[in-house]
Design an enzyme around this catalytic site. Structure first.
Site, PDB file in Angstrom:
ATOM      1  N   ILE A 115       0.894  -1.161   0.000  1.00 49.67           N
ATOM      2  CA  ILE A 115       0.000   0.000   0.000  1.00 49.67           C
ATOM      3  C   ILE A 115       0.935   1.213   0.000  1.00 49.67           C
ATOM      4  O   ILE A 115       1.913   1.247   0.736  1.00 49.67           O
ATOM      5  CB  ILE A 115      -0.909  -0.075   1.236  1.00 49.67           C
ATOM      6  CG1 ILE A 115      -1.900   1.057   1.343  1.00 49.67           C
ATOM      7  CG2 ILE A 115      -0.128  -0.117   2.523  1.00 49.67           C
ATOM      8  CD1 ILE A 115      -2.868   0.861   2.531  1.00 49.67           C
ATOM      9  N   SER A 116       0.651   2.186  -0.865  1.00 49.81           N
ATOM     10  CA  SER A 116       1.575   3.320  -1.015  1.00 49.81           C
ATOM     11  C   SER A 116       1.557   4.236   0.208  1.00 49.81           C
ATOM     12  O   SER A 116       0.638   4.198   1.012  1.00 49.81           O
ATOM     13  CB  SER A 116       1.200   4.140  -2.243  1.00 49.81           C
ATOM     14  OG  SER A 116       1.078   3.316  -3.352  1.00 49.81           O
TER      15      SER A 116
END
Ligand code: SAH
Length: 276
Positions: A115-116
């Site tokens: 997940i960024s």
């Protein structure tokens, strides 16, 4: 960890789910109501000196502090900041990682994917909202997201869009996102190869990719509505690392064309073809 709401519970939690710890000597349910009880409980919680954890009772406050840091570091679009303040990132990651959910860091979501960082997700959303079409409309309109992952960004996008279609090529992640996003009918989750876009719901006012390839797949441009904007990571022209690419589908007196600009260096997982 015990303050983490059970999986599947949605925010905001109702009061009876909050489960505040009892103060020493506090009444149990059979005792007559004592108006001072809540103050005693608050004092007991303070005495325990629970550090901000990002979990349970304190998650709103910790999320707010993350937003303040992002604002201080230059993210200025209030709608994006509001979305980041609203969506409980810790509910989208593994319980063991929940304490790190409000750091500006990428986190593993399983199956080799991540997940960024909130700052990067926020930056991409701000770039999309700055498009002339989005400014006119006041939101992102119909969005196609490539790379659903755990569903966190889809939930953020929904805060500033009318409809979100999100596509994921890894079945277990698609299923995980389905669980996380249950009860959000405006988010359509698709299991498939996002390199082909999702023609069934095209055209899209906004397209955002969470995985980067060597170039922008032609299908994405085919499915970008006139006036629409696409933001995606892509291999840098030097061939080393990735940069953010922004493509506007401009339609004016000179006709219809795609205008491309390159932005800062980023680090995203690779865009892969096919499904698994
Ligand atoms: N937006 C996501 C980030 C997930 S990471 C989130 O908030 O969690 C990027 C995701 O892109 C990974 O789950 C990866 O499996 C997916 N992906 C890579 N190539 C893809 C493709 N061709 N089609 C659909 N998804 C793809």
């Amino acid at each position: 960890m015990s303050d983490l709401p059970p999986r599947g519970k949605r925010f905001p939690l109702s009061l009876d789910q909050l489960g505040a710890p009892k103060a020493a000597g506090a009444s149990d349910a059979r005792e007559p109501l004592k108006p001072q009880r809540h103050w005693q409980q608050a004092a007991a919680i303070k005495a325990r000196q629970v550090p901000p954890s990002g979990l349970g009772l304190d998650s709103v406050g910790v999320r707010q502090r993350m937003v303040q840091r992002l604002r201080r570091d230059g993210l200025s679009d209030e709608r994006v900041l509001q979305a980041l303040a609203t969506v409980p990132r810790h509910a989208f990651v593994d319980t063991a990682l929940a304490t790190q959910a409000y750091e500006d860091t990428s986190l593993p979501i399983g199956h080799g994917q991540t997940i960024s960082k909130p700052s990067v997700v926020g930056r991409m959303m701000a770039l999309m909202l700055a498009a002339p079409g989005a400014q006119q409309r006041g939101d992102l309109g119909k969005v196609l997201e490539i790379g659903t992952g755990c569903g966190y960004q889809a939930a953020l996008l929904m805060q500033v869009a009318r409809q979100v279609v999100s596509i994921e090529r890894l079945r277990p992640l698609h299923d995980k996102a389905r669980t996380h996003l249950a009860g959000h009918p405006q988010i359509r989750l698709v299991y498939g190869d996002g390199m082909l876009g999702h023609p069934a719901a095209a055209p899209y006012d906004s397209i955002i990719a969470a995985a980067g390839g060597d170039d922008i797949p032609p299908a994405w441009l085919d499915q970008l509505a006139p006036g629409g904007r696409l933001v995606a990571p892509m291999t840098a022209p030097s061939g080393r690392g990735q940069v953010l690419v922004l493509i506007d589908h401009v339609c004016d007196a000179q006709g219809s064309r795609f205008v491309r600009s390159l932005h800062e260096a980023v680090l995203f997982v690779p865009l892969k073809s096919g499904v698994m």
